[in-house]
Design an enzyme around this catalytic site. Structure first.
Site, short mmCIF file in Angstrom:
data_model
loop_
_atom_site.label_atom_id
_atom_site.label_comp_id
_atom_site.label_asym_id
_atom_site.label_seq_id
_atom_site.Cartn_x
_atom_site.Cartn_y
_atom_site.Cartn_z
N SER A 147 5.37 8.98 -10.17
CA SER A 147 4.42 10.04 -9.79
C SER A 147 5.20 11.32 -9.55
CB SER A 147 3.70 9.65 -8.50
OG SER A 147 2.93 10.73 -8.03
N TYR A 162 3.77 6.50 0.16
CA TYR A 162 3.54 6.67 -1.28
C TYR A 162 4.68 7.48 -1.90
CZ TYR A 162 1.02 7.69 -5.64
OH TYR A 162 0.65 7.78 -6.97
N LYS A 166 7.38 6.10 -4.72
CA LYS A 166 7.47 6.64 -6.07
C LYS A 166 8.87 7.20 -6.38
CE LYS A 166 3.32 5.60 -7.45
NZ LYS A 166 3.10 4.63 -8.54
P1 NAD Z 1 -6.67 3.14 -9.93
O1 NAD Z 1 -6.88 2.82 -8.49
O2 NAD Z 1 -7.76 3.80 -10.70
O3 NAD Z 1 -6.22 1.82 -10.71
C1 NAD Z 1 -5.23 0.98 -10.19
C2 NAD Z 1 -5.43 -0.43 -10.72
O4 NAD Z 1 -4.36 -1.23 -10.16
C3 NAD Z 1 -6.75 -1.07 -10.27
O5 NAD Z 1 -7.39 -1.68 -11.38
C4 NAD Z 1 -6.33 -2.10 -9.23
O6 NAD Z 1 -7.17 -3.26 -9.19
C5 NAD Z 1 -4.92 -2.45 -9.69
N1 NAD Z 1 -4.07 -2.98 -8.62
C6 NAD Z 1 -3.91 -2.47 -7.36
N2 NAD Z 1 -3.08 -3.26 -6.65
C7 NAD Z 1 -2.71 -4.27 -7.47
C8 NAD Z 1 -1.87 -5.40 -7.31
N3 NAD Z 1 -1.25 -5.68 -6.14
N4 NAD Z 1 -1.70 -6.25 -8.36
C9 NAD Z 1 -2.35 -6.01 -9.53
N5 NAD Z 1 -3.16 -4.97 -9.74
C10 NAD Z 1 -3.34 -4.10 -8.71
O7 NAD Z 1 -5.33 4.03 -9.95
P2 NAD Z 1 -4.76 5.05 -11.06
O8 NAD Z 1 -5.06 6.42 -10.61
O9 NAD Z 1 -5.12 4.61 -12.42
O10 NAD Z 1 -3.20 4.84 -10.80
C11 NAD Z 1 -2.38 4.02 -11.64
C12 NAD Z 1 -0.94 4.32 -11.31
O11 NAD Z 1 -0.69 5.72 -11.49
C13 NAD Z 1 -0.54 4.02 -9.85
O12 NAD Z 1 0.77 3.52 -9.82
C14 NAD Z 1 -0.62 5.38 -9.19
O13 NAD Z 1 0.20 5.46 -8.05
C15 NAD Z 1 -0.10 6.25 -10.32
N6 NAD Z 1 -0.46 7.67 -10.20
C16 NAD Z 1 -1.77 8.06 -10.09
C17 NAD Z 1 -2.05 9.41 -9.97
C18 NAD Z 1 -3.47 9.91 -9.84
O14 NAD Z 1 -3.64 11.09 -9.48
N7 NAD Z 1 -4.48 9.12 -10.13
C19 NAD Z 1 -1.02 10.35 -9.97
C20 NAD Z 1 0.29 9.91 -10.09
C21 NAD Z 1 0.56 8.57 -10.21
#
Ligand code: NAD
Length: 257
Positions: A147, A162, A166
């Site tokens: 991230s 968080y 990251k």
């Molecule tokens: P989201 O919440 O939409 O999706 C996350 C998915 O991970 C969900 O389907 C959930 O069921 C699954 N999950 C959570 N814990 C789990 C576990 N212990 N085992 C297996 N599956 C699990 O999130 P997103 O926004 O798609 O984020 C995906 C990745 O991107 C994450 O690592 C997040 O930190 C990173 N990220 C997101 C953003 C953002 O702004 N959305 C920005 C930077 C990084």
């Protein structure tokens, strides 16, 4: 052969953790559109199954596997299922992650450990499981979702666990990349800025902050999950054979100043 043809992933096998929705689903879709078979790995098996069925309509093989990435036994079973189904693993997207917004002075130790467990330990367990298979094969690409929070401290919401998790993912990625460099296994990370997924949109406290984030962002808007697809396809395929240990910030310029 032109560059777009060289970037195709026909016949490759991938897993995507957190693949049921959001960024993981978008990456899984892009890998499938490029010809790769995909295992959708998620705790939410109902949603994972729906996503796997949707992606199978693109003409590749898919499977949904219920896995908690923090559970070593689950992760080992996931790898066994992938090998039994597809016979190999070429691409591992270790993407599952969570965020808990609590101030550093009041956050409980249990909350802190939960974030580290999913975001860091989960990436370690799943990328290690992938690496064991890929090292034997002599080739493979591991793509971890970090991230921009691994580079900067987001404001105004407090999220120390968080941010720390990251930053650690970026360094874990580099460490594995250096250790595996001569084995044919590459390890890179993608660091998105704010992306409009349920992680942000389902949390009312975060959704309310979008105007403030946009005001801080040079590009002035959230990113979309599909804006991370091309980098994932590039990293997954053979045209990135010289790319390892790199972190790709895709944040609309957010962390540039
Ligand atoms: P989201 O919440 O939409 O999706 C996350 C998915 O991970 C969900 O389907 C959930 O069921 C699954 N999950 C959570 N814990 C789990 C576990 N212990 N085992 C297996 N599956 C699990 O999130 P997103 O926004 O798609 O984020 C995906 C990745 O991107 C994450 O690592 C997040 O930190 C990173 N990220 C997101 C953003 C953002 O702004 N959305 C920005 C930077 C990084």
């Amino acid at each position: 052969m032109g560059i777009l043809e060289k970037m195709r992933l026909d016949g490759k096998v991938a897993f995507v953790t957190g693949g049921a929705r959001g960024i993981g689903k978008s990456i899984a879709t892009a890998l499938a559109e490029s010809g790769s078979h995909v295992a959708i790995v998620d705790m939410d098996i109902a949603e994972a199954q729906k996503t796997a069925t949707e992606i199978a309509s693109l003409g590749v093989k898919t499977i949904a596997i219920k896995t908690d990435v923090t559970n070593e036994e689950d992760v080992n079973k996931m790898m066994d299922t992938i090998l039994a189904t597809f016979g190999k693993l070429d691409i591992a997207c270790c993407n599952a992650g969570i965020c808990i917004n609590e101030a550093a002075d009041t956050m409980t130790y249990a909350q802190f450990k939960k974030v580290i467990d999913v975001n860091l330990n989960g990436v370690f367990l799943t990328s290690q499981a992938a690496a064991k298979v890929m090292i034997k094969q002599g080739k493979g690409s591991i793509i971890n979702t970090a991230s921009m929070s691994g580079h900067i401290v987001n404001v105004p919401q407090p999220q120390c666990a968080y941010n720390a998790s990251k930053a650690a993912v970026i360094m874990l990625t580099k460490s594995m990349a250096v250790e595996f460099a001569k084995t044919g296994v590459r390890v890179n990370s993608i660091s998105p800025g704010y992306i409009g997924t349920d992680l942000v949109l389902e949390a009312e406290n975060l959704k309310a902050l979008i105007p403030q984030w946009n005001a801080l962002s040079p590009i002035g808007r959230l990113g979309r999950p599909d804006e991370l697809q091309a980098i994932a396809v590039y990293l997954a395929g053979d045209t990135s054979d010289f790319t390892t240990g790199s972190d790709f910030l895709i944040d609309g310029g957010f962390s540039s100043f």
